[in-house]
Write an enzyme that holds these catalytic residues in place. Structure first.
Site, PDB file in Angstrom:
ATOM      1  N   CYS A  73       0.830  -1.206   0.000  1.00 47.30           N
ATOM      2  CA  CYS A  73       0.000   0.000   0.000  1.00 47.30           C
ATOM      3  C   CYS A  73       0.872   1.267   0.000  1.00 47.30           C
ATOM      4  O   CYS A  73       1.759   1.416   0.845  1.00 47.30           O
ATOM      5  CB  CYS A  73      -0.915   0.007   1.216  1.00 47.30           C
ATOM      6  SG  CYS A  73      -2.007   1.438   1.218  1.00 47.30           S
TER       7      CYS A  73
ATOM      8  N   ASN B  66      -0.011  -8.519 -11.098  1.00 44.36           N
ATOM      9  CA  ASN B  66      -1.048  -7.493 -10.966  1.00 44.36           C
ATOM     10  C   ASN B  66      -0.583  -6.155 -11.528  1.00 44.36           C
ATOM     11  O   ASN B  66       0.565  -5.766 -11.352  1.00 44.36           O
ATOM     12  CB  ASN B  66      -1.405  -7.363  -9.465  1.00 44.36           C
ATOM     13  CG  ASN B  66      -2.230  -6.125  -9.153  1.00 44.36           C
ATOM     14  OD1 ASN B  66      -1.790  -5.266  -8.405  1.00 44.36           O
ATOM     15  ND2 ASN B  66      -3.413  -6.023  -9.710  1.00 44.36           N
TER      16      ASN B  66
END
Ligand SMILES: Cc1cc2nc3c(=O)[nH]c(=O)nc-3n(C[C@H](O)[C@H](O)[C@H](O)COP(=O)(O)O)c2cc1C
Length: 251
Positions: free
Chosen positions: A44, A144
């Site tokens: 994150c 991803n």
């Protein structure tokens, strides 16, 4: 935030934090919930997360990251996975060694967003580094970043050697991203998809409590459709969930 539904299982629940003891305690708590996997967030980029040494900041501190993974694994019987980025910045592309560290400390799979912390959500996705991660570990690797169609997913799956592909933003307002046929082009089909989504939302939540969030998702269903912006305006003007549902039946 820990609510899940039987229909979405197997389901992974993600933890973030920078204190191994607390992360272990959290893992023990969620292990008793209806979940199948615990994922640790080490990717994150959000300021308030990295400021506390959590999320992507852990990629600068592999020893602490290792302690967190070990402690979470110790406190749960569930498989533990780790979500990472390629590194902190362009000068510190460490995903392959970091992934090996995660594997050596108990991780069962690794998901890699092919950007550095410094890139945020900009620039291009580095699939070469994702492939390098795949070649550095024996646990499954999930690639991803910026995948928006089934076809692209298949292509990157093959070229990277990854075991799976993770799709984030490409799935917003577009559940068809997971089908070979892809996003329907007609308004009627998009509307049918949104109605099904709204039905499921009302089955699992109190929709009027999260109306703004629902509108945000609903508006995305009309991307690239003629008259889409007018539909979005009507969606945002709906005073409650019932009105929103009614709207989808009358457009
Ligand atoms: C609004 C938003 C929220 C996100 N929240 C999380 C999160 O809680 N945990 C996480 O690991 N990644 C989170 N991500 C990152 C995505 O999992 C993914 O790595 C990133 O969006 C790149 O994939 P995409 O191009 O398919 O969206 C979030 C992304 C967005 C746009």
């Amino acid at each position: 935030m820990t609510q899940t539904a039987a229909a979405e299982r197997p389901v992974a629940l993600q933890l973030f934090g920078a204190d191994p003891e607390k992360m272990g305690e959290a893992a023990a708590i969620v292990t008793d919930m209806d979940i199948d996997i615990i994922d640790i967030n080490m990717g994150c980029p959000v300021k308030k997360v990295v400021k506390k040494g959590a999320g992507a900041a852990l990629m600068k501190n592999p020893d602490l990251a290792a302690a967190i993974i070990r402690q979470v694994c110790r406190k749960t019987s569930l498989p533990v996975t780790v979500k990472i980025r390629t590194g902190w910045n362009h000068d510190a592309i460490v995903a392959h060694t970091f992934a090996k560290m995660a594997e050596d400390n108990g991780a069962s799979a690794i998901a890699v967003h092919g950007r550095t912390w410094a890139q945020g959500f900009g620039g291009t996705v580095d699939w070469q580094t994702i492939s390098r991660v795949k070649n550095s570990v024996s646990i499954p690797v999930i690639g991803n970043g910026d995948i928006t169609t089934y076809k692209e997913a298949k292509a990157f799956l093959a070229s990277s050697g990854c075991d799976a592909i993770m799709i984030g933003r490409g799935a917003l307002g577009n559940p068809w991203v997971f089908t070979p046929e892809g996003t329907p082009t007609t308004l009627a089909e998009r509307m049918e998809g949104l109605q099904r989504h709204l039905q499921l939302i009302s089955k699992h939540t109190d929709p009027d409590k999260i109306l703004a969030k629902i509108k945000n998702h609903a508006g995305r269903y009309f991307k690239g459709i003629r008259g889409g912006s007018s539909i979005r305006r009507q969606i945002y003007a709906a005073p409650n969930f019932a009105a929103l549902l009614e709207l989808t039946k009358n457009i």
